[in-house]
Write a protein that holds these residues in place. Sequence first.
Motif, PDB file in Angstrom:
ATOM      1  N   VAL A   5       0.850  -1.187   0.000  1.00 39.66           N
ATOM      2  CA  VAL A   5       0.000   0.000   0.000  1.00 39.66           C
ATOM      3  C   VAL A   5       0.887   1.239   0.000  1.00 39.66           C
ATOM      4  N   GLU A   6       0.824   2.006  -1.096  1.00 35.19           N
ATOM      5  CA  GLU A   6       1.625   3.220  -1.207  1.00 35.19           C
ATOM      6  C   GLU A   6       0.874   4.419  -0.634  1.00 35.19           C
ATOM      7  N   SER A   7       1.647   5.402  -0.200  1.00 32.77           N
ATOM      8  CA  SER A   7       1.081   6.664   0.247  1.00 32.77           C
ATOM      9  C   SER A   7       2.146   7.744   0.092  1.00 32.77           C
ATOM     10  N   GLY A   8       1.720   9.006   0.210  1.00 33.98           N
ATOM     11  CA  GLY A   8       2.672  10.111   0.202  1.00 33.98           C
ATOM     12  C   GLY A   8       2.733  10.908  -1.080  1.00 33.98           C
ATOM     13  N   GLY A   9       1.993  10.489  -2.101  1.00 39.01           N
ATOM     14  CA  GLY A   9       1.992  11.257  -3.337  1.00 39.01           C
ATOM     15  C   GLY A   9       1.245  12.574  -3.160  1.00 39.01           C
ATOM     16  N   GLY A  10       1.320  13.420  -4.186  1.00 39.20           N
ATOM     17  CA  GLY A  10       0.622  14.687  -4.127  1.00 39.20           C
ATOM     18  C   GLY A  10       1.119  15.650  -5.178  1.00 39.20           C
ATOM     19  N   LEU A  11       0.728  16.912  -5.003  1.00 40.11           N
ATOM     20  CA  LEU A  11       1.120  17.979  -5.917  1.00 40.11           C
ATOM     21  C   LEU A  11       2.206  18.817  -5.261  1.00 40.11           C
ATOM     22  N   GLN A  13       5.545  21.810  -6.189  1.00 43.82           N
ATOM     23  CA  GLN A  13       6.196  22.673  -7.178  1.00 43.82           C
ATOM     24  C   GLN A  13       7.572  22.126  -7.526  1.00 43.82           C
ATOM     25  N   ALA A  14       8.036  22.472  -8.707  1.00 40.94           N
ATOM     26  CA  ALA A  14       9.372  22.086  -9.127  1.00 40.94           C
ATOM     27  C   ALA A  14      10.396  22.557  -8.093  1.00 40.94           C
ATOM     28  N   GLY A  15      11.340  21.674  -7.793  1.00 36.83           N
ATOM     29  CA  GLY A  15      12.329  21.976  -6.773  1.00 36.83           C
ATOM     30  C   GLY A  15      11.960  21.480  -5.391  1.00 36.83           C
ATOM     31  N   GLY A  16      10.717  21.071  -5.238  1.00 37.10           N
ATOM     32  CA  GLY A  16      10.240  20.607  -3.945  1.00 37.10           C
ATOM     33  C   GLY A  16      10.567  19.152  -3.684  1.00 37.10           C
ATOM     34  N   SER A  17      10.037  18.648  -2.563  1.00 37.07           N
ATOM     35  CA  SER A  17      10.320  17.285  -2.131  1.00 37.07           C
ATOM     36  C   SER A  17       9.043  16.564  -1.736  1.00 37.07           C
ATOM     37  N   LEU A  18       9.072  15.254  -1.888  1.00 35.05           N
ATOM     38  CA  LEU A  18       8.015  14.383  -1.400  1.00 35.05           C
ATOM     39  C   LEU A  18       8.656  13.098  -0.891  1.00 35.05           C
ATOM     40  N   ARG A  19       7.975  12.445   0.038  1.00 35.14           N
ATOM     41  CA  ARG A  19       8.435  11.157   0.533  1.00 35.14           C
ATOM     42  C   ARG A  19       7.310  10.144   0.362  1.00 35.14           C
ATOM     43  N   LEU A  20       7.573   9.133  -0.450  1.00 32.50           N
ATOM     44  CA  LEU A  20       6.602   8.073  -0.652  1.00 32.50           C
ATOM     45  C   LEU A  20       6.865   6.940   0.327  1.00 32.50           C
ATOM     46  N   SER A  21       5.801   6.284   0.753  1.00 40.40           N
ATOM     47  CA  SER A  21       5.907   5.127   1.618  1.00 40.40           C
ATOM     48  C   SER A  21       5.167   3.961   0.988  1.00 40.40           C
ATOM     49  N   CYS A  22       5.627   2.757   1.299  1.00 38.64           N
ATOM     50  CA  CYS A  22       4.969   1.539   0.828  1.00 38.64           C
ATOM     51  C   CYS A  22       4.950   0.564   1.998  1.00 38.64           C
ATOM     52  N   ALA A  23       3.776   0.342   2.545  1.00 35.13           N
ATOM     53  CA  ALA A  23       3.611  -0.588   3.653  1.00 35.13           C
ATOM     54  C   ALA A  23       3.360  -1.979   3.101  1.00 35.13           C
ATOM     55  N   ASN A  74      13.112  -2.451   8.053  1.00 37.44           N
ATOM     56  CA  ASN A  74      12.805  -3.882   8.176  1.00 37.44           C
ATOM     57  C   ASN A  74      11.793  -4.161   9.290  1.00 37.44           C
ATOM     58  N   ALA A  75      11.914  -3.441  10.379  1.00 37.94           N
ATOM     59  CA  ALA A  75      11.037  -3.683  11.521  1.00 37.94           C
ATOM     60  C   ALA A  75       9.582  -3.347  11.187  1.00 37.94           C
ATOM     61  N   LYS A  76       9.393  -2.340  10.338  1.00 39.72           N
ATOM     62  CA  LYS A  76       8.039  -1.912   9.990  1.00 39.72           C
ATOM     63  C   LYS A  76       7.581  -2.484   8.650  1.00 39.72           C
ATOM     64  N   ASN A  77       8.451  -3.247   7.980  1.00 37.05           N
ATOM     65  CA  ASN A  77       8.128  -3.753   6.638  1.00 37.05           C
ATOM     66  C   ASN A  77       7.653  -2.626   5.726  1.00 37.05           C
ATOM     67  N   THR A  78       8.390  -1.545   5.743  1.00 42.95           N
ATOM     68  CA  THR A  78       7.993  -0.371   4.968  1.00 42.95           C
ATOM     69  C   THR A  78       9.141   0.100   4.088  1.00 42.95           C
ATOM     70  N   LEU A  79       8.785   0.419   2.867  1.00 41.24           N
ATOM     71  CA  LEU A  79       9.726   0.933   1.882  1.00 41.24           C
ATOM     72  C   LEU A  79       9.463   2.417   1.694  1.00 41.24           C
ATOM     73  N   TYR A  80      10.525   3.178   1.468  1.00 44.44           N
ATOM     74  CA  TYR A  80      10.383   4.620   1.288  1.00 44.44           C
ATOM     75  C   TYR A  80      11.092   5.076   0.005  1.00 44.44           C
ATOM     76  N   LEU A  81      10.637   6.189  -0.502  1.00 45.48           N
ATOM     77  CA  LEU A  81      11.347   6.861  -1.593  1.00 45.48           C
ATOM     78  C   LEU A  81      11.336   8.353  -1.281  1.00 45.48           C
ATOM     79  N   GLN A  82      12.493   8.877  -0.903  1.00 47.95           N
ATOM     80  CA  GLN A  82      12.635  10.305  -0.675  1.00 47.95           C
ATOM     81  C   GLN A  82      12.992  10.956  -2.005  1.00 47.95           C
ATOM     82  N   MET A  83      12.170  11.900  -2.419  1.00 47.22           N
ATOM     83  CA  MET A  83      12.356  12.546  -3.716  1.00 47.22           C
ATOM     84  C   MET A  83      12.616  14.031  -3.499  1.00 47.22           C
ATOM     85  N   ASN A  84      13.792  14.480  -3.865  1.00 45.92           N
ATOM     86  CA  ASN A  84      14.185  15.882  -3.730  1.00 45.92           C
ATOM     87  C   ASN A  84      14.419  16.501  -5.101  1.00 45.92           C
TER      88      ASN A  84
END
Length: 116
Positions: A5-11, A13-23, A74-84
């Motif tokens: 289950v992914e979360s963290g997407g959104g709108l 601006q260019a140059g900004g950051s988002l962090r996606l999660s995958c449980a 590993n403890a939370k079984n969660t994957l992340y993607l930090q996007m800068n």
Amino acid sequence: QVQLVESGGGLVQAGGSLRLSCAASGGTFSSGFMRWYRQAPGKERDAVAQIGWRSGSTSYADSVKGRFTITRDNAKNTLYLQMNSLKPEDTAIYYCNAALGTSDYWGQGTQVTVSS
């Protein structure tokens, strides 16, 4: 039954950051690989980043090197993607993928939109 289950997407601006999660749940995630893919309108789904669940070794598509970072908890079984330093060309649906043995599992995707 493996579920991602992914979360963290959104709108953003260019140059900004988002962090996606995958449980992740329903499977043994101590081995195998986890990946983030993305698919822009009218384009194929492409791999963005990969991490070995046990080793933690990572690899990235050239288009995101130096801007995106894939990690896992590993403890939370969660994957992340930090996007800068996001760019309009990063706009896509981002999918979490788990490669476990001979099986492939996918999340439902989360939309990332980068405005110029």
